[in-house]
Scaffold this active site. Structure first.
Site, PDB file in Angstrom:
ATOM      1  N   LYS A   1       0.827  -1.217   0.000  1.00  0.00           N
ATOM      2  CA  LYS A   1       0.000   0.000   0.000  1.00  0.00           C
ATOM      3  C   LYS A   1       0.857   1.260   0.000  1.00  0.00           C
ATOM      4  O   LYS A   1       0.498   2.253  -0.621  1.00  0.00           O
ATOM      5  CB  LYS A   1      -0.929   0.017   1.225  1.00  0.00           C
ATOM      6  CG  LYS A   1      -2.104  -0.929   1.078  1.00  0.00           C
ATOM      7  CD  LYS A   1      -3.197  -0.608   2.077  1.00  0.00           C
ATOM      8  CE  LYS A   1      -4.398  -1.505   1.848  1.00  0.00           C
ATOM      9  NZ  LYS A   1      -5.427  -1.366   2.880  1.00  0.00           N
TER      10      LYS A   1
ATOM     11  N   LYS B   1     -11.247  -3.357  -4.086  1.00  0.00           N
ATOM     12  CA  LYS B   1     -12.112  -2.199  -4.246  1.00  0.00           C
ATOM     13  C   LYS B   1     -11.312  -0.952  -4.600  1.00  0.00           C
ATOM     14  O   LYS B   1     -11.878   0.031  -5.068  1.00  0.00           O
ATOM     15  CB  LYS B   1     -12.990  -1.980  -3.005  1.00  0.00           C
ATOM     16  CG  LYS B   1     -12.291  -2.005  -1.666  1.00  0.00           C
ATOM     17  CD  LYS B   1     -13.291  -2.009  -0.498  1.00  0.00           C
ATOM     18  CE  LYS B   1     -12.613  -2.141   0.849  1.00  0.00           C
ATOM     19  NZ  LYS B   1     -12.920  -3.315   1.601  1.00  0.00           N
TER      20      LYS B   1
ATOM     21  N   LYS C   1      -4.831  -9.262  -6.940  1.00  0.00           N
ATOM     22  CA  LYS C   1      -6.049  -9.518  -6.157  1.00  0.00           C
ATOM     23  C   LYS C   1      -7.194  -8.619  -6.642  1.00  0.00           C
ATOM     24  O   LYS C   1      -6.959  -7.466  -6.980  1.00  0.00           O
ATOM     25  CB  LYS C   1      -5.699  -9.180  -4.691  1.00  0.00           C
ATOM     26  CG  LYS C   1      -6.732  -9.525  -3.682  1.00  0.00           C
ATOM     27  CD  LYS C   1      -6.302  -9.072  -2.293  1.00  0.00           C
ATOM     28  CE  LYS C   1      -6.350  -7.559  -2.119  1.00  0.00           C
ATOM     29  NZ  LYS C   1      -6.314  -7.091  -0.730  1.00  0.00           N
TER      30      LYS C   1
HETATM   31  P1  TYM Z   1     -10.584  -5.654   3.778  1.00  0.00           P
HETATM   32  O1  TYM Z   1     -11.592  -4.617   4.080  1.00  0.00           O
HETATM   33  O2  TYM Z   1      -9.506  -5.335   2.791  1.00  0.00           O
HETATM   34  O3  TYM Z   1     -11.301  -6.967   3.272  1.00  0.00           O
HETATM   35  C1  TYM Z   1     -12.357  -7.553   4.022  1.00  0.00           C
HETATM   36  C2  TYM Z   1     -12.319  -9.074   3.918  1.00  0.00           C
HETATM   37  O4  TYM Z   1     -12.444  -9.464   2.541  1.00  0.00           O
HETATM   38  C3  TYM Z   1     -11.370 -10.319   2.197  1.00  0.00           C
HETATM   39  N1  TYM Z   1     -10.999 -10.057   0.805  1.00  0.00           N
HETATM   40  C4  TYM Z   1     -10.857 -11.000  -0.124  1.00  0.00           C
HETATM   41  N2  TYM Z   1     -11.022 -12.339  -0.070  1.00  0.00           N
HETATM   42  C5  TYM Z   1     -10.815 -13.031  -1.206  1.00  0.00           C
HETATM   43  N3  TYM Z   1     -10.450 -12.449  -2.382  1.00  0.00           N
HETATM   44  C6  TYM Z   1     -10.270 -11.111  -2.484  1.00  0.00           C
HETATM   45  N4  TYM Z   1      -9.934 -10.545  -3.633  1.00  0.00           N
HETATM   46  C7  TYM Z   1     -10.475 -10.317  -1.311  1.00  0.00           C
HETATM   47  N5  TYM Z   1     -10.408  -8.985  -1.052  1.00  0.00           N
HETATM   48  C8  TYM Z   1     -10.721  -8.844   0.251  1.00  0.00           C
HETATM   49  C9  TYM Z   1     -10.235  -9.937   3.142  1.00  0.00           C
HETATM   50  O5  TYM Z   1      -9.291 -10.975   3.265  1.00  0.00           O
HETATM   51  C10 TYM Z   1     -10.996  -9.672   4.412  1.00  0.00           C
HETATM   52  O6  TYM Z   1     -11.260 -10.881   5.096  1.00  0.00           O
HETATM   53  N6  TYM Z   1      -7.539  -5.490   7.744  1.00  0.00           N
HETATM   54  C11 TYM Z   1      -8.812  -6.002   7.249  1.00  0.00           C
HETATM   55  C12 TYM Z   1     -10.002  -5.586   8.070  1.00  0.00           C
HETATM   56  C13 TYM Z   1      -9.891  -5.862   9.522  1.00  0.00           C
HETATM   57  C14 TYM Z   1     -10.025  -7.124  10.148  1.00  0.00           C
HETATM   58  C15 TYM Z   1      -9.871  -6.866  11.541  1.00  0.00           C
HETATM   59  C16 TYM Z   1     -10.278  -8.414   9.668  1.00  0.00           C
HETATM   60  C17 TYM Z   1      -9.651  -4.942  10.494  1.00  0.00           C
HETATM   61  N7  TYM Z   1      -9.650  -5.545  11.727  1.00  0.00           N
HETATM   62  C18 TYM Z   1      -9.949  -7.899  12.470  1.00  0.00           C
HETATM   63  C19 TYM Z   1     -10.326  -9.434  10.616  1.00  0.00           C
HETATM   64  C20 TYM Z   1     -10.189  -9.190  12.004  1.00  0.00           C
HETATM   65  C21 TYM Z   1      -9.010  -5.489   5.838  1.00  0.00           C
HETATM   66  O7  TYM Z   1      -8.468  -4.495   5.428  1.00  0.00           O
HETATM   67  O8  TYM Z   1      -9.924  -6.199   5.124  1.00  0.00           O
END
Ligand code: TYM
Length: 346
Positions: A124, A210, A207
């Site tokens: 990032k 969004k 990947k």
């Molecule tokens: P975030 O918001 O980027 O994504 C949310 C969830 O979606 C999954 N994900 C995907 N899975 C499969 N293929 C993809 N292309 C894909 N894009 C996103 C992510 O793996 C995630 O599970 N840091 C985290 C948010 C967070 C969190 C937490 C998660 C903050 N605190 C505590 C678990 C526990 C994040 O940025 O996810």
């Protein structure tokens, strides 16, 4: 790093925690890698806590009105995907202050060397590492706090979050070791199913995200049927037909991605998808995939639209969820402060 005792989680009630950033349109990757599986965990009767992590979202600039809209839209996506606010706790992170407070305490446990190994920060920040926010760098310690302030034992996530959950385990182990306690569990990342890493429709090595500048690279949960069909039709693939056996997907990331998406949407294994479509060309498979995706996603986007028509109701649901979350998180925060030697006399 001192490891936790192997049976440490036996001391804790099984509890699921996970989060999603309300930083833009949710994608098919978020749905298959996270939301769909969140609903499955709830339906297995496990205690489930799901969070819209707005404090994480502001590690990069968010226009305030847009952040509100995105948070409500993400809440609508959770509910439309089967999260029932009466059976799961659903809330936005900033309404429960224990996250930020424990986040600070865990900043003091995590080591700079550990943070420097976080691949997502490197991706990032890119060449701009001097200019990104300090929050973006500290972000994984806040994520550890999200999980640990509920003593959660299971964290369903996509593949890309695995390293952050492993860091959470290291932080928990160091805390327990340094203070001579068995206070925090060792949360397990749950990375299951055919779509743990949904790839971009334009580039099979990236990947689906969004934040990708190309809208054609992803399916948004709010896309209409025509848009979904068009994006799958235009998805980049090699020209060869689907292989007759699963091993034939080796070295064909775009083909593998579309097979995995089909499998996850249909609730089949990739093997079974190849059993059905092996030898067929894209002219057959892409329309079948588009039809399946529309059949599964259209009810979700319709329901999201219905829920978004009443933002006050969404806010009410999040407020109620936050009160329930706070009742679990605050006592764990208090105990953490006590263990660390902070006077509690108010
Ligand atoms: P975030 O918001 O980027 O994504 C949310 C969830 O979606 C999954 N994900 C995907 N899975 C499969 N293929 C993809 N292309 C894909 N894009 C996103 C992510 O793996 C995630 O599970 N840091 C985290 C948010 C967070 C969190 C937490 C998660 C903050 N605190 C505590 C678990 C526990 C994040 O940025 O996810």
């Amino acid at each position: 790093m001192t490891d936790q005792p192997a049976d440490i989680n036996a001391k804790f009630t099984p509890r699921v925690f996970s989060g999603i950033q309300p930083s833009g349109n949710l994608t098919l990757g978020n749905y298959l890698g996270a939301l769909k599986r969140f609903a499955e965990k709830q339906d297995q009767g496990i205690e489930t806590i799901y969070c819209l992590v707005d404090l994480h979202a502001v590690t990069v600039w968010q226009e305030p009105e847009a952040l509100k809209r995105q948070t409500r839209e993400a809440a609508a996506a959770f509910i439309a995907s089967g999260i029932d606010p009466d059976r799961s706790i659903l809330f936005n992170q900033s309404q429960v202050s224990a996250h930020a407070e424990l986040g600070w305490l865990l900043n003091c446990v995590a080591r700079v060397g550990w943070m420097n190994r976080m691949t997502q920060f490197k991706d990032k920040a890119g060449k701009n590492a001097e200019k990104v926010s300090l929050g973006l760098y500290a972000y994984p310690a806040l994520m550890a706090a999200d999980i640990l302030t509920y003593h959660a034992t299971m964290v369903p996530v996509g593949e890309d979050q695995k390293q952050h959950v492993e860091l959470t385990r290291d932080i928990a182990a160091k805390f327990n070791h340094d203070y001579g306690v068995e206070f925090f569990p060792s949360p397990a990342p749950l990375i299951e199913g055919a779509a743990t890493r949904v790839m971009s429709l334009r580039d099979g090595s990236k990947k689906m995200s969004k934040s990708d500048p190309s809208d054609a690279s992803r399916i948004n949960l709010t896309d209409d049927a025509d848009t979904i069909a068009k994006k799958f039709r235009k998805a980049v693939t090699d020209p060869a037909p689907l292989p007759e056996a699963i091993e034939g997907l080796e070295g064909r990331p775009e083909a593998r991605n579309l097979v995995n998406i089909y499998a996850a949407l249909a609730g089949m294994t990739p093997d079974a998808v190849i059993g059905e479509y092996g030898g067929q060309g894209w002219g057959v498979f892409k329309p079948a995939l588009a039809d399946l995706a529309v059949a599964k996603l259209a009810p979700i986007s319709t329901e999201m639209g219905r829920l978004m028509a009443d933002p006050a109701e969404i806010d009410r649901i999040l407020g109620k969820g936050a009160a329930k979350a706070d009742a679990i998180a605050q006592p764990i925060l208090e105990q953490t402060l006590d263990i660390m030697g902070m006077i509690r006399s108010r």
